[in-house]
Design a protein around this motif. Structure first.
Motif, PDB file in Angstrom:
ATOM      1  N   PHE A  13      -9.997   4.002  -2.319  1.00 44.94           N
ATOM      2  CA  PHE A  13      -8.691   4.314  -1.734  1.00 44.94           C
ATOM      3  C   PHE A  13      -7.891   3.049  -1.396  1.00 44.94           C
ATOM      4  N   SER A  14      -8.530   1.886  -1.437  1.00 43.48           N
ATOM      5  CA  SER A  14      -7.805   0.641  -1.120  1.00 43.48           C
ATOM      6  C   SER A  14      -6.628   0.440  -2.060  1.00 43.48           C
ATOM      7  N   TYR A  15      -6.794   0.848  -3.313  1.00 42.56           N
ATOM      8  CA  TYR A  15      -5.762   0.581  -4.314  1.00 42.56           C
ATOM      9  C   TYR A  15      -4.497   1.404  -4.064  1.00 42.56           C
ATOM     10  N   GLU A  16      -4.652   2.682  -3.681  1.00 44.49           N
ATOM     11  CA  GLU A  16      -3.458   3.480  -3.401  1.00 44.49           C
ATOM     12  C   GLU A  16      -2.765   2.975  -2.144  1.00 44.49           C
ATOM     13  N   ALA A  17      -3.534   2.591  -1.127  1.00 41.14           N
ATOM     14  CA  ALA A  17      -2.951   2.075   0.101  1.00 41.14           C
ATOM     15  C   ALA A  17      -2.195   0.772  -0.163  1.00 41.14           C
ATOM     16  N   ALA A  18      -2.777  -0.093  -0.989  1.00 39.68           N
ATOM     17  CA  ALA A  18      -2.136  -1.369  -1.312  1.00 39.68           C
ATOM     18  C   ALA A  18      -0.860  -1.164  -2.129  1.00 39.68           C
ATOM     19  N   GLU A  19      -0.904  -0.243  -3.100  1.00 44.61           N
ATOM     20  CA  GLU A  19       0.279   0.027  -3.910  1.00 44.61           C
ATOM     21  C   GLU A  19       1.398   0.603  -3.057  1.00 44.61           C
ATOM     22  N   PHE A  20       1.057   1.482  -2.125  1.00 40.97           N
ATOM     23  CA  PHE A  20       2.076   2.037  -1.233  1.00 40.97           C
ATOM     24  C   PHE A  20       2.712   0.924  -0.399  1.00 40.97           C
ATOM     25  N   ALA A  21       1.898   0.032   0.133  1.00 41.83           N
ATOM     26  CA  ALA A  21       2.424  -1.072   0.935  1.00 41.83           C
ATOM     27  C   ALA A  21       3.351  -1.958   0.103  1.00 41.83           C
ATOM     28  N   ARG A  22       2.960  -2.238  -1.146  1.00 39.24           N
ATOM     29  CA  ARG A  22       3.808  -3.046  -2.025  1.00 39.24           C
ATOM     30  C   ARG A  22       5.149  -2.375  -2.248  1.00 39.24           C
ATOM     31  N   CYS A  23       5.113  -1.079  -2.547  1.00 41.48           N
ATOM     32  CA  CYS A  23       6.354  -0.341  -2.798  1.00 41.48           C
ATOM     33  C   CYS A  23       7.231  -0.301  -1.556  1.00 41.48           C
ATOM     34  N   LEU A  24       6.608  -0.107  -0.398  1.00 37.20           N
ATOM     35  CA  LEU A  24       7.370  -0.015   0.849  1.00 37.20           C
ATOM     36  C   LEU A  24       8.103  -1.313   1.148  1.00 37.20           C
ATOM     37  N   VAL A  25       7.395  -2.419   1.064  1.00 33.78           N
ATOM     38  CA  VAL A  25       8.007  -3.724   1.353  1.00 33.78           C
ATOM     39  C   VAL A  25       9.060  -4.083   0.314  1.00 33.78           C
ATOM     40  N   ALA A  26       8.876  -3.613  -0.922  1.00 34.33           N
ATOM     41  CA  ALA A  26       9.845  -3.882  -1.993  1.00 34.33           C
ATOM     42  C   ALA A  26      11.074  -2.969  -1.930  1.00 34.33           C
ATOM     43  N   GLY A  27      11.068  -2.007  -1.014  1.00 35.83           N
ATOM     44  CA  GLY A  27      12.210  -1.117  -0.874  1.00 35.83           C
ATOM     45  C   GLY A  27      12.272  -0.008  -1.911  1.00 35.83           C
ATOM     46  N   GLU A  28      11.141   0.286  -2.549  1.00 37.76           N
ATOM     47  CA  GLU A  28      11.118   1.333  -3.569  1.00 37.76           C
ATOM     48  C   GLU A  28      10.899   2.701  -2.922  1.00 37.76           C
ATOM     49  N   THR A  29      11.323   3.757  -3.607  1.00 40.68           N
ATOM     50  CA  THR A  29      11.167   5.103  -3.076  1.00 40.68           C
ATOM     51  C   THR A  29      10.086   5.901  -3.808  1.00 40.68           C
TER      52      THR A  29
END
Length: 360
Positions: free
Chosen positions: A313-329
């Motif tokens: 589950f680390s990978y989904e959590a990390a991808e979500f964090a990347r998207c959030l900080v990048a301003g993606e929806t």
């Protein structure tokens, strides 16, 4: 693109970043059930983020979860959790039947949200959540954890590069002995139980990875695009479902799930030049990838497994964090369109098999 058949074939490397390298965010966990434990451990061990709050209908249950993972705040209501100003994003881990309501609760509080698979009970509910998030310009992602794993990136790369030629078929199964002696929620229609939403979502989502990108699954409005059969329990949820799908290019998928018995949980992508085999639970981090030629010779093999300091589950959590900080929806690895394709397919499977949830 299809490679010439005389080119030596080898599996590409995964392009998945180390989840520790993703930005750090502060998570709130909504509903501390079994899957929430896996998520909390994965965030703590495999990412730079942290879980700072947990919410449950029972304050004692929230407190126990918080104590187990060193979480600072435990709330006895979901409303209090999503109102916490120190929570950057909410992870919804409640039963399928509650995903819509709990995702909307987070969205209406202005929180980006990662929603456990299956995203909702139906495509209509999924659209409601996605539309609400779009109005607020918030990130929403389905937590189909497999799609964020490194070996799924290899699958995507193999298909997109034409390494195995034109894809002609995909096969995937997922069966576990979870009924009648497993979790009670799986037998309850009011909790959106049954094999499909809990287990079948994995083969359906895998088929979407293979068939759903540049060659999207055919519209489920056409009966020919999705054909399903299954067996129902005495309460009317599916114990077993078998599905055949066809995409716009004519490639086929044969998918199955059951909660009444154990199956190999393997997957195969067949192309005109070669095939890709996934063994050892195709959806999991330990799956082995095998590239097999036309004469059944094994051309390359990659054993599964993850580093000790990473969880699946680390990978989904990390991808979500990347998207959030990048301003993606949305995440490019689990787009809103992909979530809707999967939900629409499962809606049609349920219609043909005869599974109806209360209130639909």
């Amino acid at each position: 693109m299809t490679l010439p058949i005389d080119v030596p074939l080898a599996l590409p490397d995964a392009r998945t970043p180390d989840p520790h390298d993703a930005p750090a965010i502060r998570w709130g966990v909504l509903a501390p059930g079994g899957i929430a434990h896996a998520f909390a451990e994965a965030v703590a061990v495999g990412t730079a983020s942290e879980v700072v709050a947990v919410g449950s209908r029972s304050h004692a249950r929230a407190r126990d979860f918080a104590d187990e993972y060193g979480i600072g705040r435990a709330y006895g209501s979901y409303e209090d959790l999503v109102a916490d100003p120190d929570v950057d994003a909410v992870y919804v881990a409640s039963p399928h039947s509650e995903h819509r309501a709990h995702a909307l609760l987070a969205v209406e509080a202005g929180k980006p949200v990662l929603v456990e698979k299956a995203f909702t009970r139906s495509a209509a509910e999924a659209r409601e959540v996605l539309d609400a998030a779009a109005r607020r310009d918030l990130l929403v992602v389905e937590a189909m954890w497999s799609r964020f794993l490194p070996h799924y990136d290899v699958v995507r790369h193999v298909v997109e590069s034409g390494l195995i030629g034109e894809v002609v078929a995909v096969f995937a199964d997922h069966g576990q002995r979870l009924y009648p002696d497993g979790p009670e929620r799986l037998s309850q229609p009011e909790l959106a139980g049954g094999a499909l939403l809990d287990l079948g979502v994995y083969p359906v989502s895998f088929a979407d990875v293979v068939l759903g990108g540049a060659q999207p699954l055919a519209s489920v409005a056409s009966v020919a695009s999705v054909k399903a059969s299954g067996t129902l329990t005495d309460l009317g949820v599916d114990a077993t479902s078998t599905v055949s799908v066809t995409n716009a290019a004519g490639a086929h998928g044969v998918l199955s799930c059951t909660m009444a018995g154990v199956t190999p949980c393997t997957a195969v992508v067949a192309g005109t030049n070669a095939r890709l085999e996934l063994s050892g639970a195709f959806y999991g981090a330990g799956s082995t990838l095998r590239l097999v030629g036309r004469d059944n010779e094994v051309l390359d093999e990659r054993p599964g497994g993850l580093p000790e300091d990473v969880r699946g589950f680390s990978y989904e959590a990390a991808e979500f964090a990347r998207c959030l900080v990048a301003g993606e929806t949305e995440s490019p690895l689990m787009t809103h369109a992909a979530t809707l394709r999967v939900m629409e397919t499962m809606d049609e499977v349920r219609r043909q098999v005869g599974v109806v949830y209360p209130g639909e």
